[in-house]
Design a protein around this motif. Structure first.
Motif, PDB file in Angstrom:
ATOM      1  N   ASP A  29      26.344  42.984  49.566  1.00  0.00           N
ATOM      2  CA  ASP A  29      24.893  42.797  49.520  1.00  0.00           C
ATOM      3  C   ASP A  29      24.357  42.521  48.114  1.00  0.00           C
ATOM      4  OD1 ASP A  29      24.476  42.942  52.150  1.00  0.00           O
ATOM      5  OD2 ASP A  29      23.839  45.045  52.207  1.00  0.00           O
ATOM      6  N   ARG A  30      24.718  43.403  47.176  1.00  0.00           N
ATOM      7  CA  ARG A  30      24.121  43.318  45.844  1.00  0.00           C
ATOM      8  C   ARG A  30      25.088  42.857  44.764  1.00  0.00           C
ATOM      9  NH1 ARG A  30      20.188  48.060  44.324  1.00  0.00           N
ATOM     10  NH2 ARG A  30      19.536  46.384  42.932  1.00  0.00           N
ATOM     11  N   TYR A  31      26.301  42.585  45.148  1.00  0.00           N
ATOM     12  CA  TYR A  31      27.295  42.185  44.149  1.00  0.00           C
ATOM     13  C   TYR A  31      28.456  41.453  44.824  1.00  0.00           C
ATOM     14  CZ  TYR A  31      29.586  46.405  45.896  1.00  0.00           C
ATOM     15  OH  TYR A  31      30.141  47.356  46.728  1.00  0.00           O
ATOM     16  N   THR A  32      29.305  40.899  44.007  1.00  0.00           N
ATOM     17  CA  THR A  32      30.555  40.318  44.518  1.00  0.00           C
ATOM     18  C   THR A  32      31.715  41.166  43.999  1.00  0.00           C
ATOM     19  OG1 THR A  32      29.673  38.082  44.615  1.00  0.00           O
ATOM     20  CG2 THR A  32      32.045  38.283  44.506  1.00  0.00           C
ATOM     21  N   LEU A  33      32.614  41.502  44.908  1.00  0.00           N
ATOM     22  CA  LEU A  33      33.794  42.280  44.546  1.00  0.00           C
ATOM     23  C   LEU A  33      34.957  41.320  44.288  1.00  0.00           C
ATOM     24  CD1 LEU A  33      35.344  45.036  44.376  1.00  0.00           C
ATOM     25  CD2 LEU A  33      35.777  44.781  46.830  1.00  0.00           C
ATOM     26  N   LEU A  34      35.491  41.399  43.087  1.00  0.00           N
ATOM     27  CA  LEU A  34      36.686  40.616  42.760  1.00  0.00           C
ATOM     28  C   LEU A  34      37.853  41.582  42.671  1.00  0.00           C
ATOM     29  CD1 LEU A  34      36.010  38.027  39.878  1.00  0.00           C
ATOM     30  CD2 LEU A  34      36.454  37.567  42.291  1.00  0.00           C
ATOM     31  N   THR A  35      38.817  41.429  43.533  1.00  0.00           N
ATOM     32  CA  THR A  35      40.001  42.291  43.487  1.00  0.00           C
ATOM     33  C   THR A  35      41.131  41.509  42.835  1.00  0.00           C
ATOM     34  OG1 THR A  35      39.282  43.357  45.522  1.00  0.00           O
ATOM     35  CG2 THR A  35      41.582  43.691  44.877  1.00  0.00           C
TER      36      THR A  35
ATOM     37  N   GLN B  74      39.292  33.902  34.799  1.00  0.00           N
ATOM     38  CA  GLN B  74      38.201  33.599  33.869  1.00  0.00           C
ATOM     39  C   GLN B  74      37.177  32.668  34.531  1.00  0.00           C
ATOM     40  OE1 GLN B  74      39.200  30.974  30.566  1.00  0.00           O
ATOM     41  NE2 GLN B  74      37.844  32.105  29.205  1.00  0.00           N
ATOM     42  N   ASN B  75      37.669  31.588  35.125  1.00  0.00           N
ATOM     43  CA  ASN B  75      36.761  30.627  35.758  1.00  0.00           C
ATOM     44  C   ASN B  75      35.938  31.279  36.858  1.00  0.00           C
ATOM     45  OD1 ASN B  75      37.787  28.657  34.104  1.00  0.00           O
ATOM     46  ND2 ASN B  75      39.259  27.893  35.619  1.00  0.00           N
ATOM     47  N   LYS B  76      36.597  32.052  37.694  1.00  0.00           N
ATOM     48  CA  LYS B  76      35.913  32.699  38.811  1.00  0.00           C
ATOM     49  C   LYS B  76      34.885  33.709  38.315  1.00  0.00           C
ATOM     50  CE  LYS B  76      36.243  32.262  42.574  1.00  0.00           C
ATOM     51  NZ  LYS B  76      35.275  31.450  43.388  1.00  0.00           N
ATOM     52  N   LEU B  77      35.297  34.539  37.362  1.00  0.00           N
ATOM     53  CA  LEU B  77      34.401  35.589  36.856  1.00  0.00           C
ATOM     54  C   LEU B  77      33.188  34.982  36.147  1.00  0.00           C
ATOM     55  CD1 LEU B  77      33.865  38.602  36.398  1.00  0.00           C
ATOM     56  CD2 LEU B  77      35.293  38.489  34.359  1.00  0.00           C
ATOM     57  N   TYR B  78      33.402  33.977  35.317  1.00  0.00           N
ATOM     58  CA  TYR B  78      32.291  33.358  34.591  1.00  0.00           C
ATOM     59  C   TYR B  78      31.307  32.688  35.556  1.00  0.00           C
ATOM     60  CZ  TYR B  78      34.648  33.946  30.031  1.00  0.00           C
ATOM     61  OH  TYR B  78      35.228  34.451  28.893  1.00  0.00           O
ATOM     62  N   GLU B  79      31.841  32.091  36.594  1.00  0.00           N
ATOM     63  CA  GLU B  79      30.987  31.442  37.598  1.00  0.00           C
ATOM     64  C   GLU B  79      30.110  32.485  38.297  1.00  0.00           C
ATOM     65  OE1 GLU B  79      33.331  29.374  40.620  1.00  0.00           O
ATOM     66  OE2 GLU B  79      31.712  29.750  42.046  1.00  0.00           O
TER      67      GLU B  79
ATOM     68  N   LEU C  72      49.011  36.543  38.928  1.00  0.00           N
ATOM     69  CA  LEU C  72      47.730  37.189  39.224  1.00  0.00           C
ATOM     70  C   LEU C  72      47.156  36.677  40.541  1.00  0.00           C
ATOM     71  CD1 LEU C  72      45.870  39.220  37.745  1.00  0.00           C
ATOM     72  CD2 LEU C  72      44.509  37.249  37.066  1.00  0.00           C
ATOM     73  N   LYS C  73      46.760  37.614  41.384  1.00  0.00           N
ATOM     74  CA  LYS C  73      46.110  37.252  42.651  1.00  0.00           C
ATOM     75  C   LYS C  73      44.658  37.701  42.564  1.00  0.00           C
ATOM     76  CE  LYS C  73      46.384  38.232  47.577  1.00  0.00           C
ATOM     77  NZ  LYS C  73      46.883  39.211  48.554  1.00  0.00           N
ATOM     78  N   VAL C  74      43.739  36.794  42.865  1.00  0.00           N
ATOM     79  CA  VAL C  74      42.308  37.109  42.785  1.00  0.00           C
ATOM     80  C   VAL C  74      41.686  36.930  44.160  1.00  0.00           C
ATOM     81  CG1 VAL C  74      40.113  36.542  41.653  1.00  0.00           C
ATOM     82  CG2 VAL C  74      42.261  36.236  40.404  1.00  0.00           C
ATOM     83  N   THR C  75      41.043  37.987  44.665  1.00  0.00           N
ATOM     84  CA  THR C  75      40.399  37.921  45.975  1.00  0.00           C
ATOM     85  C   THR C  75      38.907  38.207  45.808  1.00  0.00           C
ATOM     86  OG1 THR C  75      42.424  38.860  46.890  1.00  0.00           O
ATOM     87  CG2 THR C  75      40.516  38.779  48.360  1.00  0.00           C
ATOM     88  N   GLU C  76      38.092  37.362  46.427  1.00  0.00           N
ATOM     89  CA  GLU C  76      36.637  37.491  46.284  1.00  0.00           C
ATOM     90  C   GLU C  76      36.020  37.983  47.592  1.00  0.00           C
ATOM     91  OE1 GLU C  76      34.892  33.778  45.071  1.00  0.00           O
ATOM     92  OE2 GLU C  76      32.861  34.454  45.514  1.00  0.00           O
ATOM     93  N   THR C  77      35.179  39.022  47.508  1.00  0.00           N
ATOM     94  CA  THR C  77      34.484  39.529  48.697  1.00  0.00           C
ATOM     95  C   THR C  77      33.005  39.664  48.376  1.00  0.00           C
ATOM     96  OG1 THR C  77      36.464  40.881  49.109  1.00  0.00           O
ATOM     97  CG2 THR C  77      34.506  41.353  50.448  1.00  0.00           C
ATOM     98  N   LYS C  78      32.176  39.006  49.160  1.00  0.00           N
ATOM     99  CA  LYS C  78      30.729  39.071  48.921  1.00  0.00           C
ATOM    100  C   LYS C  78      30.141  40.331  49.541  1.00  0.00           C
ATOM    101  CE  LYS C  78      29.474  34.247  48.136  1.00  0.00           C
ATOM    102  NZ  LYS C  78      30.595  34.098  47.262  1.00  0.00           N
TER     103      LYS C  78
END
Lengths: 133, 109
Positions: B12-18, B32-37, B4-10
């Motif tokens: 304005d109103r949300y964070t996009l996790l791809t 799980q850790n990233k999403l819960y945080e 699984l590859k998880v990419t985080e992009t901030k």
């Protein structure tokens, strides 16, 4: 992974071997994608349940796909607690597991909703879980 | 099969996790850790276009995060779920719990 044939895969009872199982199913390109997706979801859940709940005598699990109009799947293994295994895997309602910090119990719903039948069988020499799509 | 590859992009109103690859019992913990945080402090969109498998472990994480978000006043959307993700969600019988959108602009904050 231990061994692989065209329709038969033998894997170890360890969670990282789930990747071998997924690759094996994805390699069955003669099965239509919609059926293959069902197989992928069902086998994941059954494999995870065997790993989590069954006490395996022999550390290998055999998985076979029977192709046809309605494919069927067979898991063969040998556990010393098959009745206990069945009682755990047939828990139907989702519940929050504080230890894992997530919901559990969705797997069997997936299996039952994507298949027409699931059978569990125990003999003196092996345990079997068979699924017909 | 990929991990699984998880990419985080901030945004304005949300964070996009791809996320890309297979979300199963073996691979879910980093996600799980990233999403819960994130869901503790912001809205989250989880793009699942390139997710090749979604097991009940992954679904359980998503359900828990949705609940936490509701408690904290944040929302979680699933963006462009792949066929297998859609099938997994529908087969639980809990489709109503999951907000799926086909574009980021459909999400209502």
């Amino acid at each position: 992974m231990v061994n692989q044939d065209v329709n038969l895969l033998t894997i170890r009872s360890r969670i990282e071997d789930i990747c071998c199982l997924e690759s094996f199913i994805c390699s069955q390109t003669d099965i239509p994608v919609c059926e293959r997706n069902k197989i992928l979801l069902i086998t994941n859940e059954i494999f995870e349940n065997i790993i989590q709940h069954a006490t395996l005598q022999d550390k290998s699990i055999r998985f076979k796909i029977f192709k046809g109009k309605r494919p069927s799947l067979l898991f063969l293994f040998y556990s010393t607690n098959f009745e206990w295994f069945i009682s755990n895997v047939t828990r139907m309602q989702p519940y929050f597991d504080p230890r894992l910090n997530r919901y559990r119990g969705l797997g069997l719903k997936i299996c039952y909703n994507l298949s027409s039948s699931i059978h569990y069988r125990a003999t003196k020499t092996y345990n079997a879980v068979s699924v017909r799509l | 099969m990929d991990q699984l590859k998880v990419t985080e992009t901030k945004k304005d109103r949300y964070t996009l996790l791809t996320i890309e690859g297979s979300l199963n019992s073996y691979t879910y913990s980093d996600f799980q850790n990233k999403l819960y945080e994130l869901i503790e402090k912001t809205n989250v969109v989880v793009e699942m276009t390139n997710v090749s498998n979604l097991s009940s472990a992954g679904l359980g994480v998503l359900m828990s995060a949705i609940e936490t978000g509701e408690e904290k006043g944040y929302k979680l959307y699933i963006l462009k779920p792949s066929e297998v993700v859609q099938l997994a969600i529908e087969s639980t019988g809990f489709s109503d719990h999951f907000n799926s959108v086909q574009s980021e602009s459909e999400a209502q904050w």
